[in-house]
Motif scaffolding. Structure first.
Motif, PDB file in Angstrom:
ATOM      1  N   PRO A  18     -78.869   1.229  61.880  1.00 50.88           N
ATOM      2  CA  PRO A  18     -77.640   0.833  62.363  1.00 50.88           C
ATOM      3  C   PRO A  18     -77.031  -0.141  61.606  1.00 50.88           C
ATOM      4  CG  PRO A  18     -79.417   0.158  63.832  1.00 50.88           C
ATOM      5  CD  PRO A  18     -80.055   1.022  62.700  1.00 50.88           C
ATOM      6  N   LEU A  22     -73.067   0.491  60.337  1.00 51.90           N
ATOM      7  CA  LEU A  22     -71.841  -0.149  60.423  1.00 51.90           C
ATOM      8  C   LEU A  22     -71.228  -0.610  59.159  1.00 51.90           C
ATOM      9  CD1 LEU A  22     -70.475  -2.348  62.383  1.00 51.90           C
ATOM     10  CD2 LEU A  22     -72.215  -3.843  62.110  1.00 51.90           C
ATOM     11  N   TRP A  23     -71.915  -0.937  58.292  1.00 57.20           N
ATOM     12  CA  TRP A  23     -71.278  -1.146  56.731  1.00 57.20           C
ATOM     13  C   TRP A  23     -70.433   0.121  56.320  1.00 57.20           C
ATOM     14  CZ3 TRP A  23     -69.876  -5.714  55.442  1.00 57.20           C
ATOM     15  CH2 TRP A  23     -70.757  -6.611  55.802  1.00 57.20           C
TER      16      TRP A  23
END
Length: 62
Positions: A18, A22-23
């Protein structure tokens, strides 16, 4: 005051890290923002939607 906005969407994938996801989302939104800035003032640009990941044969339920 002017604004340049970059938008991106994410498709969750089972087993995906995750934090890394997200990055990647952040990077895509950031790139879209710079596209909006190059196009002029008060612009919104969107990142292309990520392609759906095709399950590998060993991931397909039997």
């Amino acid at each position: 005051m002017t604004a340049s906005v970059g938008l991106a969407v994410a498709r969750p994938v089972d087993g995906e890290d995750p934090v890394a996801a997200l990055w990647r989302l952040f990077d895509r939104a950031d790139a879209a923002m710079y596209v909006a800035k190059r196009r002029g003032r008060d612009r919104v640009a969107t990142a292309a939607a990520p392609r759906a990941r095709t399950p590998q044969p060993e991931e397909t339920p039997t």
